[in-house]
Write an enzyme that holds these catalytic residues in place. Structure first.
Site, PDB file in Angstrom:
ATOM      1  CG  ASP A 108      -1.774   1.317   1.426  1.00 27.01           C
ATOM      2  OD1 ASP A 108      -1.892   2.018   0.474  1.00 27.01           O
ATOM      3  OD2 ASP A 108      -3.044   1.435   2.301  1.00 27.01           O
ATOM      4  CD  GLU A 142      -5.089   6.411   0.117  1.00 28.37           C
ATOM      5  OE1 GLU A 142      -6.040   6.184   0.147  1.00 28.37           O
ATOM      6  OE2 GLU A 142      -3.749   6.410   1.160  1.00 28.37           O
ATOM      7  CD  GLU A 143      -2.434   5.569   3.483  1.00 23.64           C
ATOM      8  OE1 GLU A 143      -2.870   5.528   3.978  1.00 23.64           O
ATOM      9  OE2 GLU A 143      -1.899   4.661   2.986  1.00 23.64           O
TER      10      GLU A 143
END
Length: 308
Positions: A108, A142-143
């Site tokens: 990820d 995104e995180e």
């Protein structure tokens, strides 16, 4: 079964980007590496800077491109969560299904970055795609709050160049996902009254009321669905107090909540309202709830035949 011809190239790219730390919001090093790599592979590239920031998304597409739009966007994110974990590979060599690759972002989502890049390069090599067909988009943030993808989407909308199809790379056990849970970031602030711990009635512990509320929220049904399961709460950060023998007058917690309710535009609001009810039931005066970012479940198109 013989290994694909691109295996070594794929593994080499994957190792290179995993070895570069890119914990949000420090994504520049891996972004610069990808710009150089993709340029060397013959793609046109662009650093898409976020507003008032030196952070940037990486865009790349095959040349030539007749317009400034690509029909299909193949995308994932470059940033990872902390802490940094170095790359390692163990097991059979040359690699097989039994080989274990570890390190922050191996799955990820730097696994997707490498796989998507090699897929586009292979299609380019066979003449199957050109710039009007496909564009790679590797975003930042995104995180944390998705600011990289939000900016990319806003720019494409403003230019009138939104793609017809987007393919997102995330760990899904190699299956095509039909949707995913929504998300919401919340901060809970608890207010107490300071005092000496030797005289418990002299104060009101903000830590205590916050802990009671968090346990109740974790155990509660904040919303569920047959497809997405239960809404879940992760208490990622907690702070409170100044010394062990002082009753704390302030405490706070930061939550990441995975939303199992729709629709996308308002599913998170239902969960926020239920969370507020829990806080009020524990102490009607102690809490302030702030949830600056959220969305309900996201449904995606998955009834496709797998052809490009």
């Amino acid at each position: 079964m013989s290994a694909p011809s691109y295996r070594d190239k794929l593994l080499s790219l994957h190792q290179s980007i995993v070895e570069i730390p890119s914990i949000s919001p420090a994504e520049a090093d891996v972004g610069n590496f990808l710009i150089d790599y993709l340029t060397e592979q013959g793609l046109a590239t662009e650093r898409q800077f976020l507003p008032s920031s030196d952070r940037f998304n990486v865009l790349a597409w095959p040349e030539p491109r007749a317009s400034n739009r690509s029909r299909i966007v193949v995308t994932t994110h470059m940033d990872v969560v902390p802490p940094y974990l170095s790359y390692s590979r163990s097991g059979p060599e040359p690699p097989t299904a039994g080989t274990v690759i570890a390190g922050r972002g191996t799955s990820d989502a730097k696994g997707s970055v490498a796989a998507q890049t090699l897929a586009v390069l292979e299609l380019m090599a066979t003449g199957s795609v050109k710039g009007d067909d496909v564009m790679l988009v590797f975003v930042v943030g995104e995180e944390v709050n998705g600011d990289g993808m939000i900016h990319f989407s806003d720019v494409m909308t403003e230019r009138g160049t939104r793609p017809s199809v987007a393919i997102f790379g995330e760990p899904t056990n190699s299956t095509l996902a039909c949707g995913h849970k929504g998300g919401m970031a919340c901060n809970i602030f608890a207010k107490g009254i300071s005092g000496h711990s030797g005289y418990p009635k002299s104060g009101k512990s903000a830590n205590e009321v916050l802990m009671r509320a968090l346990v109740k929220a974790i155990d509660a049904d904040l919303g569920n669905s047959e497809l997405y399961g239960n809404t879940t709460v992760n208490v990622g950060l907690m702070t409170g107090g100044i010394a062990p023998n002082v009753i704390p007058d302030a405490a706070n917690a930061s939550l990441a909540i995975r939303i199992a309710l729709g629709p996308q535009e308002s599913g998170h609001i239902i969960v926020k309202d239920r969370l507020q009810e829990i806080l009020t039931s524990v102490d009607s005066d102690a809490f302030t709830l702030e949830c600056p970012f959220g969305f309900g479940v996201v449904e995606t198109k998955c009834d496709v035949d797998g052809t490009f």
